[in-house]
Design a protein around this motif. Sequence first.
Motif, mmCIF file in Angstrom:
data_model
loop_
_atom_site.group_PDB
_atom_site.id
_atom_site.type_symbol
_atom_site.label_atom_id
_atom_site.label_comp_id
_atom_site.label_asym_id
_atom_site.label_seq_id
_atom_site.Cartn_x
_atom_site.Cartn_y
_atom_site.Cartn_z
ATOM 1 N N PRO A 222 -8.990 2.398 49.954
ATOM 2 C CA PRO A 222 -8.974 3.696 50.648
ATOM 3 C C PRO A 222 -9.914 3.783 51.847
ATOM 4 N N SER A 223 -11.046 3.100 51.782
ATOM 5 C CA SER A 223 -12.014 3.197 52.882
ATOM 6 C C SER A 223 -11.485 2.584 54.174
ATOM 7 N N TYR A 224 -10.416 1.788 54.077
ATOM 8 C CA TYR A 224 -9.841 1.164 55.272
ATOM 9 C C TYR A 224 -8.718 2.003 55.887
ATOM 10 N N GLU A 225 -8.301 3.044 55.183
ATOM 11 C CA GLU A 225 -7.162 3.836 55.674
ATOM 12 C C GLU A 225 -7.442 4.450 57.041
ATOM 13 N N LYS A 226 -8.695 4.829 57.272
ATOM 14 C CA LYS A 226 -9.041 5.430 58.562
ATOM 15 C C LYS A 226 -9.251 4.371 59.652
ATOM 16 N N LEU A 227 -9.338 3.107 59.248
ATOM 17 C CA LEU A 227 -9.586 2.026 60.207
ATOM 18 C C LEU A 227 -8.302 1.410 60.752
ATOM 19 N N ILE A 228 -7.238 1.483 59.956
ATOM 20 C CA ILE A 228 -5.979 0.827 60.315
ATOM 21 C C ILE A 228 -4.928 1.868 60.676
ATOM 22 N N ASP A 229 -4.383 1.746 61.861
ATOM 23 C CA ASP A 229 -3.329 2.659 62.312
ATOM 24 C C ASP A 229 -1.977 2.101 61.867
ATOM 25 N N VAL A 230 -1.393 2.715 60.840
ATOM 26 C CA VAL A 230 -0.127 2.210 60.294
ATOM 27 C C VAL A 230 1.049 2.483 61.225
ATOM 28 N N ASN A 231 0.833 3.320 62.232
ATOM 29 C CA ASN A 231 1.901 3.611 63.189
ATOM 30 C C ASN A 231 1.834 2.706 64.420
ATOM 31 N N ARG A 232 0.859 1.836 64.427
ATOM 32 C CA ARG A 232 0.741 0.885 65.529
ATOM 33 C C ARG A 232 1.833 -0.178 65.384
ATOM 34 N N PRO A 233 2.525 -0.530 66.468
ATOM 35 C CA PRO A 233 3.604 -1.529 66.373
ATOM 36 C C PRO A 233 3.112 -2.844 65.780
ATOM 37 N N LEU A 234 3.921 -3.412 64.889
ATOM 38 C CA LEU A 234 3.588 -4.693 64.266
ATOM 39 C C LEU A 234 4.313 -5.851 64.943
ATOM 40 N N ILE A 235 5.309 -5.520 65.763
ATOM 41 C CA ILE A 235 6.079 -6.573 66.427
ATOM 42 C C ILE A 235 6.330 -6.218 67.891
ATOM 43 N N GLN A 236 6.555 -7.247 68.683
ATOM 44 C CA GLN A 236 6.997 -7.072 70.064
ATOM 45 C C GLN A 236 8.141 -8.048 70.293
ATOM 46 N N VAL A 237 9.310 -7.508 70.550
ATOM 47 C CA VAL A 237 10.502 -8.343 70.700
ATOM 48 C C VAL A 237 10.905 -8.423 72.164
ATOM 49 N N SER A 238 11.061 -9.631 72.658
ATOM 50 C CA SER A 238 11.599 -9.839 73.999
ATOM 51 C C SER A 238 13.058 -10.269 73.851
ATOM 52 N N ILE A 239 13.919 -9.705 74.670
ATOM 53 C CA ILE A 239 15.355 -9.955 74.534
ATOM 54 C C ILE A 239 15.907 -10.607 75.797
ATOM 55 N N TRP A 240 16.556 -11.747 75.606
ATOM 56 C CA TRP A 240 17.144 -12.474 76.727
ATOM 57 C C TRP A 240 18.572 -12.028 77.018
ATOM 58 N N ALA A 241 19.241 -11.532 76.018
ATOM 59 C CA ALA A 241 20.659 -11.183 76.189
ATOM 60 C C ALA A 241 20.863 -10.276 77.399
ATOM 61 N N ALA A 242 21.844 -10.623 78.231
ATOM 62 C CA ALA A 242 22.219 -9.882 79.442
ATOM 63 C C ALA A 242 21.218 -10.058 80.576
ATOM 64 N N GLY A 243 20.144 -10.784 80.324
ATOM 65 C CA GLY A 243 19.153 -10.982 81.376
ATOM 66 C C GLY A 243 18.981 -12.436 81.774
ATOM 67 N N ASP A 244 19.695 -13.324 81.078
ATOM 68 C CA ASP A 244 19.560 -14.758 81.343
ATOM 69 C C ASP A 244 20.581 -15.182 82.398
ATOM 70 N N GLY A 245 20.238 -14.971 83.658
ATOM 71 C CA GLY A 245 21.151 -15.303 84.744
ATOM 72 C C GLY A 245 21.440 -16.784 84.866
ATOM 73 N N ASP A 246 20.520 -17.625 84.405
ATOM 74 C CA ASP A 246 20.749 -19.074 84.455
ATOM 75 C C ASP A 246 21.839 -19.486 83.471
#
Length: 293
Positions: A222-246
């Motif tokens: 419980p003492s860590y609940e105020k330290l960790i933001d559970v709404n902070r994104p856990l992933i970052q996805v980069s998408i190539w589809a439709a952007g890979d002109g090569d």
Amino acid sequence: MDEEILELNDDQETIRYRLINEISKENETLAYYLKEIFNICTNPNRDIRIEVYKKILNDLKFGSIEREKLLEYYAKIMDLERRVRKFVNAKIYNEKIENPNSTATADRFEYVFFRMKDENVPEEKVTEFFNQNAYAIFSLTMHPTNPTSTDYTIHGGIQFDKYLENHIDYEEHLHLLEYLTLVGQKKTVQQEVKETIAIIDIIYETSTKVRDELIEALKQTPSYEKLIDVNRPLIQVSIWAAGDGDGNENADVYALKQAVLQLKQRIKQLYLNDIKKLSYDQKKIIQDKLINN
């Protein structure tokens, strides 16, 4: 380790022969050839293996529909076995995580928080460590030259993965897999986006489960609940589809804009689906934000 290898081999053979049995209902000859191939493939005598392969190929003329079917069935079996290996390996690893005597427990939120608490790690360091490390960055590449058809990927392979994950018998699905076309033409931008959306659905479902695990782990510290933001994104996805002109000459600015709109709409829809489970007031606030964004 030996038991784990046996489990993996057994599961691979199970899917292999279940699909072959399904094929035999329509084509006993090709099913027989497939059994011959898999029975001989582990024979240490290379000459014997070659003789069997030659006989099968001589029986099925080059360019014939039967030979093409045999090769496609073989490729499907290889794909399904790969998916089974992936699932079983993950299952074995998860079992290790659940074992308190395993070093793999270090991959659990509960274990990390427990050790930090036990070692009296300063609170600011806990937050810093979590923010820097509890974040996955990866990219999705749906290359147009990938020969696997969009239908097989979405309705065949991904659906098969879900059957495994949810421990649902896939007997009827094998019948569908038998007839789905494995190899398709070079993908259009629209098909790339369609495959990407199917993967995003899985990522969304998985990432929310990870967040739920994080929330549960924090309840134990419980003492860590105020330290960790559970709404902070856990992933970052980069998408190539439709952007890979090569990779796809049709991936121009217009195609990219359309793809971004489709992807945003799908992500919104996933959130809206979850919002339906909330109270009316909660729904209204969140839904307005999503619609007006």
